[in-house]
Design an enzyme around this catalytic site. Structure first.
Site, PDB file in Angstrom:
ATOM      1  N   HIS A 189       0.843  -1.200   0.000  1.00 57.30           N
ATOM      2  CA  HIS A 189       0.000   0.000   0.000  1.00 57.30           C
ATOM      3  C   HIS A 189       0.878   1.251   0.000  1.00 57.30           C
ATOM      4  O   HIS A 189       0.637   2.191  -0.762  1.00 57.30           O
ATOM      5  CB  HIS A 189      -0.906   0.023   1.238  1.00 57.30           C
TER       6      HIS A 189
ATOM      7  N   HIS B 213       0.601  -3.165   9.303  1.00 55.34           N
ATOM      8  CA  HIS B 213       2.043  -3.078   9.079  1.00 55.34           C
ATOM      9  C   HIS B 213       2.737  -2.394  10.248  1.00 55.34           C
ATOM     10  O   HIS B 213       2.144  -1.547  10.939  1.00 55.34           O
ATOM     11  CB  HIS B 213       2.347  -2.291   7.800  1.00 55.34           C
TER      12      HIS B 213
END
Length: 386
Positions: free
Chosen positions: A153, A200
């Protein structure tokens, strides 16, 4: 340096960021929430593993609940996370091609495909885990089976925003500081959303940004060559089909099923289809050729009501055609593959087999890419929308 890297990879750092933004894990079962609204994290499924470990993880993830105490950050980062999802790419990239500038969309697609492939491959080679829960609250469940480093992302957001900035600096006249600020804002929001959603660590995000910056620097001298791909030899088409398919079919094998291979195949196939579409347009003169590289446009045309309506109409027509082609080709390719491998129709588990998943995904999204760049503009021209 090692201590710094360990601290950036610490799940507690992610948890502290979530708490500061008003996101907390729910109390133990039976306890009342302290404040805010109690929500159950959505489970989108992910695929069965080869053993029971993944199923146990899925049940735990499905049962995880959380408390939101700051809805501004909650909706801001959930929206920002969506800017890095498939729904954004399938709308933003075609919209750019149909309504803004095919030249820009071509560059964006090529860089997007490159960084996504490198990022996905790096995940399955490094095999770094995602933040642990607890203490982290995880808001997304589909990617739980994937590894964490680097954040794709973050890579895609950084690549798209700064490729767009670099490609428009000498093509349109606008305040550079404004363009830089928008690129930084967009990529920052997406990067922070990956930490907020618990997907993350800080190191994953920073790693994604650094890898993307390196790829942009290394490929920038070849950007002008990328603009000439539509005039390449017909032999180029063979390479652009065969090489991505081989890369997808030889994707690193995981111990259990994850959507990484399917997502990588989707990205490479869509990019392949769009490159083929650009070549078809040039070779057969089907649509008007994009403007030559880097002419300076003195003033960006103002957005009027008529242009807005026209743009939305072109976008709606294009998306309807793309979704129709996607569904048709997917159904046909699955029918052929199920028949070839003698698999029971509608067997969802069979779709995850290598010999079925990669071909049907590749054929489907290559068709979508060709449709978006060739057939949709032809339909626009037929309907008088160009």
């Amino acid at each position: 340096m090692a201590a710094l890297l360990r601290s950036l990879q610490d799940s507690q750092l992610v948890a502290r960021f979530q708490r500061r933004c008003g996101l907390f894990p729910a109390p133990d079962s039976g306890a009342a929430p302290e404040a805010g609204h109690l929500q159950a994290a959505e489970s989108k499924g992910g695929g069965g593993p080869a053993n029971g470990l993944r199923r146990a993880a899925d049940r735990q993830a499905h049962e995880q609940k959380y408390i939101v105490k700051n809805y501004f950050y909650y909706y801001l980062f959930r929206f920002s996370a969506a800017l890095g999802q498939e729904v954004f790419y399938i709308t933003f990239l075609p919209f750019t091609h149909w309504n803004i500038d095919p030249y820009l969309s071509r560059r964006l697609v090529l860089i997007w495909v490159l960084v996504m492939y490198v990022g996905q491959i790096a995940k399955d080679i490094l095999k770094w885990p995602r933040p642990s829960s607890p203490p982290v609250v995880k808001l997304e469940k589909r990617v739980m089976a994937e590894f964490g480093m680097p954040s794709t992302h973050a890579m895609a957001a950084t690549a798209l925003s700064f490729t767009l900035l670099i490609s428009t600096m000498d093509r349109y006249q606008y305040p550079f500081v404004l363009g830089l600020a928008m690129a930084v804002l967009f990529s920052t929001l997406v990067c922070l959303s990956r930490i907020y959603t618990g997907m993350h660590t800080v190191l994953d995000v920073l790693g994604g940004i650094l890898v993307t910056a390196l790829l942009i620097v290394l490929t920038y001298p070849a950007w002008a060559l990328m603009d000439c791909l539509d005039s390449a030899s017909p032999l180029f088409l063979v390479c652009i089909i065969v090489v991505p398919f081989i890369l997808c079919y030889n994707y690193p094998v995981s111990e259990y099923y994850s959507p990484t291979r399917a997502d990588t195949t989707t990205v490479l196939a869509a990019g392949t289809g769009m490159i083929i579409g650009f070549w078809i347009n040039h070779f057969f003169h089907l649509v008007s050729k994009p403007a030559e590289p880097l002419p300076v446009i003195q003033n960006i045309p103002p957005l009027t009501t008529d242009k807005l309506v026209l743009g939305l109409t072109k976008f709606t027509v294009g998306i309807v055609l793309i979704l129709s082609v996607r569904q048709l080709v997917q159904n046909l390719s699955l029918q052929v593959l199920f028949s070839w491998f003698k698999v029971v129709t509608r067997n969802k588990e069979a779709r995850r087999r290598l010999e079925i998943e990669v071909p049907y995904k590749f054929v489907t999204y290559t068709s979508v890419g060709i449709c978006a760049t060739t057939f949709v503009p032809m339909l626009h021209k037929f309907l008088g929308l160009l």
